[in-house]
Design a protein around this motif. Sequence first.
Motif, PDB file in Angstrom:
ATOM      1  N   ALA A  84       5.063  -2.389   2.404  1.00 38.92           N
ATOM      2  CA  ALA A  84       4.406  -2.497   3.664  1.00 38.92           C
ATOM      3  C   ALA A  84       4.349  -4.009   4.019  1.00 38.92           C
ATOM      4  N   LEU A  85       4.016  -4.851   3.300  1.00 41.79           N
ATOM      5  CA  LEU A  85       4.160  -6.267   3.337  1.00 41.79           C
ATOM      6  C   LEU A  85       5.639  -6.923   4.043  1.00 41.79           C
ATOM      7  N   TRP A  86       6.480  -6.310   3.143  1.00 38.36           N
ATOM      8  CA  TRP A  86       7.980  -6.669   3.619  1.00 38.36           C
ATOM      9  C   TRP A  86       8.142  -6.149   5.194  1.00 38.36           C
ATOM     10  N   GLY A  87       7.456  -5.265   5.653  1.00 40.19           N
ATOM     11  CA  GLY A  87       7.445  -4.791   7.113  1.00 40.19           C
ATOM     12  C   GLY A  87       6.577  -5.145   7.966  1.00 40.19           C
ATOM     13  N   GLY A  88       5.855  -6.116   7.656  1.00 46.89           N
ATOM     14  CA  GLY A  88       4.859  -6.698   8.438  1.00 46.89           C
ATOM     15  C   GLY A  88       3.420  -5.898   8.754  1.00 46.89           C
ATOM     16  N   THR A  89       3.341  -4.919   7.787  1.00 48.13           N
ATOM     17  CA  THR A  89       1.811  -4.266   7.755  1.00 48.13           C
ATOM     18  C   THR A  89       1.054  -4.845   6.467  1.00 48.13           C
ATOM     19  N   THR A  90       0.092  -5.220   7.022  1.00 51.88           N
ATOM     20  CA  THR A  90      -0.982  -5.727   6.038  1.00 51.88           C
ATOM     21  C   THR A  90      -2.152  -4.901   5.530  1.00 51.88           C
ATOM     22  N   THR A  91      -2.279  -3.756   6.231  1.00 48.81           N
ATOM     23  CA  THR A  91      -3.290  -2.876   5.839  1.00 48.81           C
ATOM     24  C   THR A  91      -2.830  -1.420   6.124  1.00 48.81           C
ATOM     25  N   ILE A  92      -3.030  -0.590   5.020  1.00 51.93           N
ATOM     26  CA  ILE A  92      -2.638   0.629   4.954  1.00 51.93           C
ATOM     27  C   ILE A  92      -3.805   1.584   4.709  1.00 51.93           C
ATOM     28  N   LEU A  93      -3.641   2.810   5.405  1.00 50.68           N
ATOM     29  CA  LEU A  93      -4.669   3.873   5.200  1.00 50.68           C
ATOM     30  C   LEU A  93      -3.840   5.048   4.480  1.00 50.68           C
ATOM     31  N   ASP A  94      -4.468   5.416   3.420  1.00 53.25           N
ATOM     32  CA  ASP A  94      -4.023   6.524   2.574  1.00 53.25           C
ATOM     33  C   ASP A  94      -5.052   7.754   2.497  1.00 53.25           C
ATOM     34  N   PHE A  95      -4.621   8.794   1.905  1.00 52.81           N
ATOM     35  CA  PHE A  95      -5.516   9.939   2.154  1.00 52.81           C
ATOM     36  C   PHE A  95      -5.862  10.385   0.629  1.00 52.81           C
ATOM     37  N   GLY A  96      -7.221  10.976   0.397  1.00 49.96           N
ATOM     38  CA  GLY A  96      -7.583  11.324  -0.788  1.00 49.96           C
ATOM     39  C   GLY A  96      -7.417  12.728  -0.739  1.00 49.96           C
ATOM     40  N   ILE A  97      -6.485  13.584  -0.899  1.00 48.84           N
ATOM     41  CA  ILE A  97      -6.260  14.969  -0.659  1.00 48.84           C
ATOM     42  C   ILE A  97      -6.165  15.688  -1.870  1.00 48.84           C
TER      43      ILE A  97
END
Length: 487
Positions: A84-97
Motif C-alpha cells: 500500500a505504501l509503495w502505491g501511495g496509500t497510507t490507510t487501508i480498511l480491511d474486513f473481519g469476515i
Amino acid sequence: MVDLVIANGLVVNASGSRPAHIVVDGGRVAEIVDATEAVPTAARIIDAAGRAVIPGGVDAHCHVAQVTGRFRTLDDYAVTSTAALWGGTTTILDFGIPRDATETPLEAAMNKLALAREARCDVALHASVITWDETVPAQLEELAERGIRSVKLYMTNRGSTMADNDTVLKVMREMVRLDGLTYVHAEHDAMVVDCTQAHAEAGEIGIEHLHKTRPELAEEASVREVLAMAEYTRAPVYFVHQSTPGAVDLVTRARRRGLSIHSETCPHYLLLDDGVYSSRYPEWFACCPPMRSPETVAALRERVADGAVHTVSSDHSCYDLSQKRERRDDLREMPHGLPGVETRMPVAFTALAAAWTGDDEGLLERFADLFSAVPSRINGLSSKGMIAPGYDADLVVFDPAELRTVSGAALHMGTDFSPFEGRELRGWPRVVISGGRVVLDEDGFHDPGPVGRFIPRAGYREAAAAPPPAVASLVATGPLATTGKGA
C-alpha cells in the motif's frame, strides 16, 4: 526545530490547490506556508520541485489474510501495508469476515485486529454479518464502541458469506441505531446461480466464461432491492465494486430522493473489459463482478469523471496463480479476487485522466477526492484525507505525468502476477510520507516497522456533520516561516 518540510509543492486538496510548503511535526501537519514565503527550517526538507502533493491514499476495501472456504489469501498485514505504501496509500480498511459458522462477527474482527499489529500503515476495520441471531446486536454495539462502525453484507455467495434478506434488514436497523454504515456486495444471487447453472449444463463453466455467468442485470437488480431496504430502514449504504453505469445511476437517483447512498468502483472495472476472458490467461481476471463490455467500461469512466462515483478502492485479494489455476476449469470452485492495493493510484489516475475534460488542476483535485478525501469522510476517518493543520501527515509527492509499464514481478503484494501486466500507466508516487515518516523517496523504500495504528472511526452521521476546514484557512504565514535549506 520541526521534523520535516515538503517545500515548493502544489498542495492539492479535493477542495482546492495552491503552491505552498508543508510543515510536518510530531506526525501531523503543523502548518502550511505560502510558497512566496521562505522555506521553514526543519530537520529534513524535501523539495517537491513544483510537483503535486496530495493526501495519502485511503483504500476503503482491502482483504488481508482472508480465509474463504478452503482458500486463504497469501498476504499478511506486513506485506499488504508495505505494498500500500509503495502505491501511495497510507490507510487501508480491511474486513473481519467470519471464516465459517463457528466464528462470530466480533471474533472475526478481533482476530483481524490482532493480525494488524504487523501493519506498516494505519488500519481501520469493517465487520461482517452472515447469519443473524440474538447475540448480533450486542456484538455490533461492542464493535461500534471500539470504532468499527460499518458492517459488510453479501447479497450473493450462497452457502458461504451470503446474508439473507431478514439479516440484511436487521443489520441495517442496527446500523441506524449505532450511527454506522452498511457496506453491500450487490449481485442478485438467484440470477447468478441460475445463470451459472445454465452455462454449466452447456459445458461453459471454465473461467473464460465468467462474464457470461454474472450479467449486468444481476448487479443492477440487487442494487434496486438493497435501495428499497435502505429507503425502508433509512440506513446509509455504501455499494462496493460497482461495475456498471446502470448501478451507479440507481445510486444517483436514490441520492436525489434524499437517501444516504454511496458508489464505489475498482480500478480493474475502469481499464479492463470482458475481452480479457478471451486472452491467453483468463484466470488472471477472476473476480466478482466480472469485467464488463468495452462500452460499459467507457460509460463507467465517465461516471467517475463527473462525480457520480464517490470512491475508487482496490478490493485487494492476494491469491497467486497456482491457486487461480487449480480449478480454472470450473469458475464455481476457484478463488475470485485480484491483487491491486499497490497499483490503485496509477490505474485510477490513468482511467480518470482518459475521461477528464477539464483543466489539469481540476483533474488533480478530483483525483484527491476519489483517492483520499471522500473515502476518509464516508468512513469517519476524521484525521485523514486532507492536507491541513492538525491532520495526519500522510502525504504523497505525486507525478501525474510519469509513465511506467507494470511488471508483476517488480511489485510488492506477495503474489506472482498483476492483472495490469504490461500496461503503461500514468501517475505514480515519487515520495510517500506516512504519519510523518518518509517511507518512499528517491533512495527506495524505508520500512518503518510495525508502526501502523488501528484507527477508530467516527459515526457516519457524526462525520458527515463535521465541516472540513475552509480552503482559505489552509495557508498561513507565521513564526515557522524562516529560511531553511532544501534537500
